[in-house]
Motif scaffolding. Structure first.
Motif, PDB file in Angstrom:
ATOM      1  N   GLU A 183     -10.616 -43.263  41.505  1.00 23.64           N
ATOM      2  CA  GLU A 183     -11.293 -42.248  42.109  1.00 23.64           C
ATOM      3  C   GLU A 183     -11.173 -40.835  41.225  1.00 23.64           C
ATOM      4  O   GLU A 183     -12.124 -40.219  40.812  1.00 23.64           O
ATOM      5  N   SER A 184     -10.255 -40.735  40.534  1.00 25.95           N
ATOM      6  CA  SER A 184      -9.703 -39.800  39.415  1.00 25.95           C
ATOM      7  C   SER A 184     -10.564 -39.949  38.401  1.00 25.95           C
ATOM      8  O   SER A 184     -11.400 -39.042  37.656  1.00 25.95           O
ATOM      9  N   ASN A 185     -10.705 -41.199  37.892  1.00 29.22           N
ATOM     10  CA  ASN A 185     -11.460 -41.594  36.696  1.00 29.22           C
ATOM     11  C   ASN A 185     -12.937 -41.126  36.871  1.00 29.22           C
ATOM     12  O   ASN A 185     -13.715 -40.270  36.091  1.00 29.22           O
ATOM     13  N   MET A 186     -13.535 -41.421  38.096  1.00 31.80           N
ATOM     14  CA  MET A 186     -14.910 -41.131  38.363  1.00 31.80           C
ATOM     15  C   MET A 186     -15.131 -39.509  38.554  1.00 31.80           C
ATOM     16  O   MET A 186     -16.192 -38.963  37.868  1.00 31.80           O
ATOM     17  N   ARG A 187     -14.223 -38.714  38.909  1.00 32.34           N
ATOM     18  CA  ARG A 187     -14.261 -37.342  38.968  1.00 32.34           C
ATOM     19  C   ARG A 187     -14.252 -36.807  37.581  1.00 32.34           C
ATOM     20  O   ARG A 187     -15.069 -35.917  37.081  1.00 32.34           O
ATOM     21  N   LEU A 188     -13.373 -37.298  36.806  1.00 29.11           N
ATOM     22  CA  LEU A 188     -13.310 -36.874  35.320  1.00 29.11           C
ATOM     23  C   LEU A 188     -14.580 -37.028  34.651  1.00 29.11           C
ATOM     24  O   LEU A 188     -14.957 -36.162  33.653  1.00 29.11           O
ATOM     25  N   GLU A 189     -15.260 -38.328  34.943  1.00 31.46           N
ATOM     26  CA  GLU A 189     -16.491 -38.246  34.211  1.00 31.46           C
ATOM     27  C   GLU A 189     -17.443 -37.264  34.452  1.00 31.46           C
ATOM     28  O   GLU A 189     -18.202 -36.906  33.645  1.00 31.46           O
ATOM     29  N   GLY A 236     -21.093 -39.481  14.283  1.00 33.25           N
ATOM     30  CA  GLY A 236     -20.408 -40.565  15.345  1.00 33.25           C
ATOM     31  C   GLY A 236     -20.991 -40.932  16.528  1.00 33.25           C
ATOM     32  O   GLY A 236     -21.949 -40.191  16.624  1.00 33.25           O
ATOM     33  N   LEU A 237     -21.017 -42.091  16.725  1.00 35.16           N
ATOM     34  CA  LEU A 237     -21.472 -42.916  18.029  1.00 35.16           C
ATOM     35  C   LEU A 237     -20.633 -43.151  18.960  1.00 35.16           C
ATOM     36  O   LEU A 237     -19.391 -43.794  18.665  1.00 35.16           O
ATOM     37  N   THR A 238     -20.780 -42.754  20.379  1.00 33.59           N
ATOM     38  CA  THR A 238     -20.032 -43.274  21.313  1.00 33.59           C
ATOM     39  C   THR A 238     -20.854 -42.985  22.663  1.00 33.59           C
ATOM     40  O   THR A 238     -21.808 -42.388  22.779  1.00 33.59           O
ATOM     41  N   ALA A 239     -20.504 -43.906  23.614  1.00 27.25           N
ATOM     42  CA  ALA A 239     -21.042 -43.800  24.976  1.00 27.25           C
ATOM     43  C   ALA A 239     -20.075 -42.720  25.866  1.00 27.25           C
ATOM     44  O   ALA A 239     -20.872 -42.094  26.764  1.00 27.25           O
ATOM     45  N   SER A 240     -18.999 -42.366  25.287  1.00 29.20           N
ATOM     46  CA  SER A 240     -18.245 -41.434  26.109  1.00 29.20           C
ATOM     47  C   SER A 240     -17.237 -40.693  25.361  1.00 29.20           C
ATOM     48  O   SER A 240     -16.333 -41.382  24.741  1.00 29.20           O
ATOM     49  N   VAL A 241     -17.229 -39.493  25.503  1.00 26.91           N
ATOM     50  CA  VAL A 241     -15.995 -38.762  24.563  1.00 26.91           C
ATOM     51  C   VAL A 241     -14.867 -38.662  25.185  1.00 26.91           C
ATOM     52  O   VAL A 241     -13.833 -38.408  24.553  1.00 26.91           O
ATOM     53  N   GLY A 242     -15.017 -38.939  26.523  1.00 24.73           N
ATOM     54  CA  GLY A 242     -13.582 -38.875  27.552  1.00 24.73           C
ATOM     55  C   GLY A 242     -13.369 -37.605  27.522  1.00 24.73           C
ATOM     56  O   GLY A 242     -13.970 -36.315  27.515  1.00 24.73           O
ATOM     57  N   VAL A 243     -12.114 -37.438  28.055  1.00 21.25           N
ATOM     58  CA  VAL A 243     -11.227 -36.064  28.289  1.00 21.25           C
ATOM     59  C   VAL A 243     -10.041 -35.931  27.908  1.00 21.25           C
ATOM     60  O   VAL A 243      -9.187 -35.088  28.099  1.00 21.25           O
ATOM     61  N   GLY A 244      -9.557 -37.021  27.144  1.00 18.74           N
ATOM     62  CA  GLY A 244      -8.474 -37.012  26.613  1.00 18.74           C
ATOM     63  C   GLY A 244      -7.189 -37.157  27.585  1.00 18.74           C
ATOM     64  O   GLY A 244      -7.402 -37.869  28.685  1.00 18.74           O
TER      65      GLY A 244
END
Length: 521
Positions: free
Chosen positions: A436-442, A208-216
């Motif tokens: 702001e939350s997205n930045m912290r979750l990254e 698999g290739l991705t730039a971000s697996v995310g946090v669901g």
């Protein structure tokens, strides 16, 4: 839709398995390929490619702009060479989520693969119709580049009976595996093969290739533990017992090429008054919407998205664009399609007016009207009416869009932001808080990846057990859904599900370091 080589059906043809009106099969079989281009080998790319050397399944996570496709291509090259040296057959599928990406990736592969290897690109646009046997398509191609839905359709229609015909499968943007996405359906089929074969079926290597697996869908309060659970579940869906692979040894080399963008949030200010927008909405867009309603009353079309015209007030936004797309896709008179085309232009102009200069929005309208308005001798009555709405308001729009008039206050704020910074301009507190939350979750995601890699290094067997547990849970979910939808579930089905559920309970009682981390103990 795309096509790939891959079927164990000897007599089935793509004519039987696919709707040939929606299928384009582009076979690139030239053995007289021009000079093969050499790939640039960067240290961090070497590090990522080495992860595939053992043939296991894993997910490569690397930032945008670092050349993940080059990494994939080198993995493909080495796989083909290794399988040939061992005298083993090799068939590779590369999945891209969009037709344009299929075109790009296939072109790149053609430019760098040795001419002795043949590639096939299959996309869902009609160019010509040719019944090509699935067996022949597989036999003639070493590499297939396609969208995932092609294989999903082939598996459902039994045109392709198994994924075992392939030796390597690569998923671009593999983070979609957790969603209701064709990638998920393909890997569900893979897992059914794995769990029902008891090791007797040859499974392809999965990358698999991705730039971000995310946090669901985790909440910020769940912290690193919630992100870790999401990532392990993603690895389970990909059967990636090799875990997450990132650049760890050559971060300096990666920093030279990766597109690292700083983020900032600025509070946006709306214009006190916006006569340009008011003119477009009141004098042009609303009359066009009324035209659609009026033409609908005179036609025999069924009332579909037209009834939403009154409620769809979000002009200049993506919501209005989506509504227009639905309206255009309906089966209705060409008159309405013409109206939708004009509404699209004005809606995009309003979006530009919001984020850029009003002058830019006006220039966009001028350029598009030259395209969508037919010459006078070819205009229908509807064309004439829409053109009149445009010309009647043209001088007013030009006057309100002069460069020094109606200045966008957000451009002044953005001009103070350092170069290379991604800026979110918003006047809404909820959107600001979300960004702001997205930045912290990254940051949380990066911490979870590092934690997972450390745990795998310490105890790879525990990680494998964690993957197996997730996969058995997924199997219970699939079997439960199948039994519930069956008209007459059998007793054997119920017993099989009961045994599987019991095995999962036993496995979950075996505490591992991963379980402790996820539970926060």
């Amino acid at each position: 839709m795309s096509t790939g080589t891959g079927s164990t059906c000897e007599d089935n043809t793509l004519w039987d398995g696919f709707d040939m009106d929606d299928l384009t099969v582009t076979l690139e079989m030239s053995t007289e390929r021009d000079k093969i281009q050499r790939l640039e080998n960067r240290p961090y790319q070497d590090e990522l490619v080495r992860s595939a050397a053992g043939g296991g399944n894993f997910v490569i996570v690397a930032p945008t702009g670092c050349g993940k496709m080059v990494v994939a291509l080198r993995i493909i090259q080495e796989h083909l060479t290794k399988m040939k040296d061992k005298g083993l057959p090799s068939k590779i599928k590369f999945f891209a989520n969009e037709v344009t990406l299929v075109d790009q990736q296939h072109e790149l592969c053609q430019g760098h693969l040795d001419s002795k290897y043949k590639s096939t690109k299959i996309v869902g646009e009609t160019k010509y119709k040719t019944p090509v046997s699935t067996k022949e398509l597989i036999a003639q191609s070493d590499l297939l580049v396609m969208t995932p839905q092609i294989i999903v359709d082939a598996l459902e229609k039994k045109t392709l009976e198994s994924l075992s015909v392939f030796s390597l499968v690569i998923f671009d943007e593999c983070h979609h595996i957790r969603e209701k996405h064709p990638t998920n359906k393909i890997m569900s089929h893979y897992m059914e093969m794995k769990q029902s074969s008891a090791g007797n079926v040859q499974l392809p290597q999965v990358v698999g290739l991705t730039a971000s697996v995310g946090v669901g869908k985790m909440k910020e309060s769940e912290g690193t533990g919630g992100a870790l659970k999401h990532i392990i579940h993603l690895c389970a869906n990909m059967d990636a017992k090799g875990g997450i692979v990132t650049v760890r040894e050559h971060k300096d080399s990666l920093a030279e090429y990766a597109n690292h963008v700083e983020s900032a949030i600025e509070v946006a200010k709306e214009r006190i008054s916006d006569p340009f927008k008011d003119c477009i909405v009141k004098c042009i867009m609303e009359p066009i919407e009324e035209e659609i309603i009026e033409k609908h009353r005179k036609s025999e079309d069924q009332l579909t998205h037209i009834k939403d015209i009154v409620s769809c007030q979000a002009k200049g936004t993506s919501w209005y664009t989506q509504w227009l797309d639905k309206l255009y896709s309906d089966k209705f008179l060409q008159i309405k399609r013409t109206c939708v085309n004009h509404l699209r232009v004005y809606n995009q102009a309003l979006a530009l007016n919001m984020d850029c200069r009003t002058h830019d929005a006006m220039n966009y309208i001028l350029s598009q009207m030259n395209t969508i308005c037919p010459a006078k001798q070819f205009r229908t009555p509807t064309d004439e009416k829409l053109y009149s709405l445009y010309t009647d308001n043209l001088e007013k729009l030009k006057a309100e869009s002069a460069p020094d008039i109606n200045v966008n206050p957000n451009l002044r704020r953005a001009s103070r932001v350092p170069d290379g910074t991604y800026v979110t301009l918003t006047s809404k507190d909820d959107l600001r808080r979300k960004e702001e939350s997205n930045m912290r979750l990254e940051t949380v995601m990066d911490e979870a990846i590092s934690m997972l890699q450390e745990q795998i290094q310490k105890d790879p067997l525990a990680f494998r057990q964690q993957i197996e547990n997730f996969q058995k849970e997924n199997k219970v979910s699939r079997e439960t859904e199948r039994i519930q939808t069956a008209e007459q579930p059998s007793t054997d089905d119920a017993i099989s599900l009961q045994r599987l559920t019991r095995d999962i309970r036993i496995n979950w009682r075996r505490k591992t370091a991963y379980r402790d981390i996820i539970d926060g103990n």
